[in-house]
Motif scaffolding. Structure first.
Motif, PDB file in Angstrom:
ATOM      1  N   LYS A  74       0.876  -1.165   0.000  1.00 55.84           N
ATOM      2  CA  LYS A  74       0.000   0.000   0.000  1.00 55.84           C
ATOM      3  C   LYS A  74       0.913   1.215   0.000  1.00 55.84           C
ATOM      4  O   LYS A  74       1.779   1.349   0.860  1.00 55.84           O
ATOM      5  CB  LYS A  74      -0.881  -0.032   1.256  1.00 55.84           C
ATOM      6  CG  LYS A  74      -1.957   0.992   1.275  1.00 55.84           C
ATOM      7  CD  LYS A  74      -3.275   0.361   0.952  1.00 55.84           C
ATOM      8  CE  LYS A  74      -4.380   1.369   1.137  1.00 55.84           C
ATOM      9  NZ  LYS A  74      -5.648   0.890   0.762  1.00 55.84           N
ATOM     10  N   GLU A  75       0.760   2.081  -0.989  1.00 57.56           N
ATOM     11  CA  GLU A  75       1.623   3.244  -1.103  1.00 57.56           C
ATOM     12  C   GLU A  75       0.878   4.513  -0.744  1.00 57.56           C
ATOM     13  O   GLU A  75      -0.302   4.665  -1.062  1.00 57.56           O
ATOM     14  CB  GLU A  75       2.145   3.375  -2.532  1.00 57.56           C
ATOM     15  CG  GLU A  75       3.154   2.328  -2.915  1.00 57.56           C
ATOM     16  CD  GLU A  75       3.722   2.569  -4.310  1.00 57.56           C
ATOM     17  OE1 GLU A  75       3.747   3.726  -4.753  1.00 57.56           O
ATOM     18  OE2 GLU A  75       4.124   1.588  -4.932  1.00 57.56           O
ATOM     19  N   LEU A  76       1.591   5.422  -0.102  1.00 58.37           N
ATOM     20  CA  LEU A  76       1.029   6.738   0.172  1.00 58.37           C
ATOM     21  C   LEU A  76       0.982   7.532  -1.130  1.00 58.37           C
ATOM     22  O   LEU A  76       1.858   7.388  -1.979  1.00 58.37           O
ATOM     23  CB  LEU A  76       1.895   7.474   1.194  1.00 58.37           C
ATOM     24  CG  LEU A  76       1.755   6.975   2.625  1.00 58.37           C
ATOM     25  CD1 LEU A  76       2.961   7.399   3.453  1.00 58.37           C
ATOM     26  CD2 LEU A  76       0.483   7.518   3.237  1.00 58.37           C
ATOM     27  N   PRO A  77      -0.034   8.383  -1.285  1.00 59.30           N
ATOM     28  CA  PRO A  77      -0.109   9.200  -2.505  1.00 59.30           C
ATOM     29  C   PRO A  77       1.068  10.164  -2.608  1.00 59.30           C
ATOM     30  O   PRO A  77       1.672  10.538  -1.600  1.00 59.30           O
ATOM     31  CB  PRO A  77      -1.417   9.972  -2.336  1.00 59.30           C
ATOM     32  CG  PRO A  77      -2.114   9.394  -1.170  1.00 59.30           C
ATOM     33  CD  PRO A  77      -1.130   8.598  -0.382  1.00 59.30           C
ATOM     34  N   LYS A  78       1.380  10.575  -3.831  1.00 54.16           N
ATOM     35  CA  LYS A  78       2.490  11.502  -4.045  1.00 54.16           C
ATOM     36  C   LYS A  78       2.271  12.830  -3.321  1.00 54.16           C
ATOM     37  O   LYS A  78       3.225  13.482  -2.918  1.00 54.16           O
ATOM     38  CB  LYS A  78       2.686  11.739  -5.537  1.00 54.16           C
ATOM     39  CG  LYS A  78       3.216  10.519  -6.235  1.00 54.16           C
ATOM     40  CD  LYS A  78       3.415  10.740  -7.710  1.00 54.16           C
ATOM     41  CE  LYS A  78       3.906   9.420  -8.280  1.00 54.16           C
ATOM     42  NZ  LYS A  78       4.080   9.410  -9.666  1.00 54.16           N
ATOM     43  N   THR A  79       1.009  13.219  -3.135  1.00 57.37           N
ATOM     44  CA  THR A  79       0.734  14.470  -2.433  1.00 57.37           C
ATOM     45  C   THR A  79       1.237  14.412  -0.998  1.00 57.37           C
ATOM     46  O   THR A  79       1.657  15.427  -0.453  1.00 57.37           O
ATOM     47  CB  THR A  79      -0.771  14.808  -2.430  1.00 57.37           C
ATOM     48  OG1 THR A  79      -1.502  13.691  -1.913  1.00 57.37           O
ATOM     49  CG2 THR A  79      -1.272  15.153  -3.801  1.00 57.37           C
TER      50      THR A  79
END
Length: 94
Positions: A74-79
């Motif tokens: 699960k990746e955090l958004p680029k924002t």
């Protein structure tokens, strides 16, 4: 308003419900620890009324809340990374 209440509103959880409070607090504290490890001044992190801090925490919690540890990534958004970078540059530890 406490950060837990802000996060619950963002997740559309009624403030009167407490079934997820423990998990939400764990994610909130994990995010704060991450911000501190990025060199952000702990005094700035503890100002939960600051819109930048609350936004970063909301993004973090929304990413991981209810996530089952089934081996998938699960990746955090680029924002998230962009906001953390901005805050780290301007509110670094003294």
């Amino acid at each position: 308003m406490a950060i837990l209440d802000i996060v619950k509103k963002a997740l559309l959880i009624p403030l009167s419900e407490s079934f997820a409070d423990e998990e939400l607090n764990t994610h909130i504290n994990s995010c704060k620890a991450y911000l501190a490890s990025c060199g952000i001044d702990p005094a700035f992190i503890s100002d939960e009324s600051n819109p930048m801090i609350s936004t970063i925490i909301i993004i973090y919690v929304k990413t991981f809340f209810g996530f089952k540890n089934d081996g998938s990534a699960k990746e955090l958004p680029k924002t998230f990374d962009m906001l953390v970078g901005q805050v780290a540059l301007t509110k670094g530890a003294n």
